[in-house]
Scaffold this active site. Structure first.
Site, PDB file in Angstrom:
ATOM      1  N   GLU A   6     -12.273   3.221   4.673  1.00 13.83           N
ATOM      2  CA  GLU A   6     -11.066   2.896   6.188  1.00 13.83           C
ATOM      3  C   GLU A   6     -11.057   4.673   6.312  1.00 13.83           C
ATOM      4  O   GLU A   6      -9.907   5.524   6.214  1.00 13.83           O
ATOM      5  CB  GLU A   6      -9.501   2.962   5.759  1.00 13.83           C
ATOM      6  CG  GLU A   6      -8.704   2.475   6.043  1.00 13.83           C
ATOM      7  CD  GLU A   6      -7.002   2.289   6.426  1.00 13.83           C
ATOM      8  OE1 GLU A   6      -6.624   1.664   6.443  1.00 13.83           O
ATOM      9  OE2 GLU A   6      -6.551   2.714   5.091  1.00 13.83           O
ATOM     10  N   GLU A   9       0.912  -1.415   0.070  1.00 15.50           N
ATOM     11  CA  GLU A   9      -0.178  -0.382  -0.029  1.00 15.50           C
ATOM     12  C   GLU A   9       0.978   1.039  -0.326  1.00 15.50           C
ATOM     13  O   GLU A   9       1.472   1.591   1.376  1.00 15.50           O
ATOM     14  CB  GLU A   9      -1.099   0.233   1.022  1.00 15.50           C
ATOM     15  CG  GLU A   9      -2.185   0.539   0.983  1.00 15.50           C
ATOM     16  CD  GLU A   9      -3.096   0.975   2.361  1.00 15.50           C
ATOM     17  OE1 GLU A   9      -3.830   1.977   2.575  1.00 15.50           O
ATOM     18  OE2 GLU A   9      -2.307   0.597   3.458  1.00 15.50           O
TER      19      GLU A   9
END
Length: 258
Positions: free
Chosen positions: A240, A143
């Site tokens: 998120e 990520e």
């Protein structure tokens, strides 16, 4: 149809971690993800998932001493054994909870090492993780994260992630593309998601600024969600974000998309 996964490390923080499974299900979520499951017994988490008819969609590899500011150890020379122990733990939880994707936070750039040492350590660690996860039919994700929220984070952009994947040389590694982080770092969201669709293994969302729920900032999420829906992406979209008030009060945005 879009499938939204509630990130229980960010949402429903008004409740204890185990209560968040119940609250996510009550809010209509069918999937949940969270950063680190390791403080909880696998059977306890499995029972919460089954009771609420939830699918576990994602968790992270252990990321070092989080309280001390560490955000991953994959790029830190000298901690390879700790990294490999973390891979084993992540696989154990994934198998127990039925999860097929594990994200690796690569960490902050460590001081005292050359760029070559850091890169070599990271590539070798990711190659090891990808190969071990492949044996269990689990996908490894990396990520890119913006350097405003985490100063010094080693992996900050899509093209850097793509180059890293090429260096690792495994088929079992893709990008966790967090729209919030990439809006802050590079923009060109839908163009990137179109060009590199086959390299993106998971999507996450939050608005910018403040990392709030969709509709509270500058990102045109109505456009983004319609694009994702038409793109053929069939994975989960991880929520998120940091609710501006309570999670339940900020969930009205989701109704028109599911």
């Amino acid at each position: 149809m879009l499938r939204f996964s509630a990130n229980l490390s960010m949402l429903f923080l008004e409740y204890s971690f185990l209560e968040r499974f119940d609250k996510a299900a009550q809010a209509g979520f069918r999937g949940v993800e969270f950063m680190f499951p390791y403080d909880y017994d696998i059977d306890v988490l499995k029972e919460k998932l089954q009771t609420n008819k939830l699918e576990h969609t994602l968790h992270n590899l252990p990321a070092g001493d989080w309280a001390a500011g560490e955000r991953g150890i994959a790029c830190i020379p000298g901690r390879e054994e700790e990294f490999r122990d973390g891979v084993a733990a992540a696989i154990r939880y994934a198998k127990g909870l039925g999860n097929k994707k594990i994200n690796c936070l690569v960490g902050k750039t460590p001081a005292g090492f050359s760029a070559e040492q850091i890169q070599q350590t990271l590539v070798e660690n990711l190659r090891y993780a990808a190969n071990m996860l492949a044996k269990e039919d689990i996908l490894l994700l990396i990520e890119p994260i913006n350097h405003f929220d985490i100063p010094g984070f080693f992996l900050t952009g899509t093209h850097q992630a793509l180059a890293l994947i090429d260096s690792v040389g495994c088929n079992n590694i893709k990008i966790q593309y967090d729209i919030y982080h990439m809006q802050r770092m590079e923009g060109e969201l839908t163009q990137t998601m179109t060009t590199w669709a086959n390299k993106i293994g998971h999507l996450q969302i939050a608005d910018n600024p403040r990392r709030g729920e969709p509709g509270t900032g500058e990102i045109n999420y109505d456009f983004i969600f319609k694009f994702i829906d038409k793109s053929g992406y069939d994975g989960w979209v991880g929520c998120e974000y940091k609710p501006l008030t309570t999670t339940e009060a900020g969930l009205s945005w989701i109704n028109q998309y599911r």
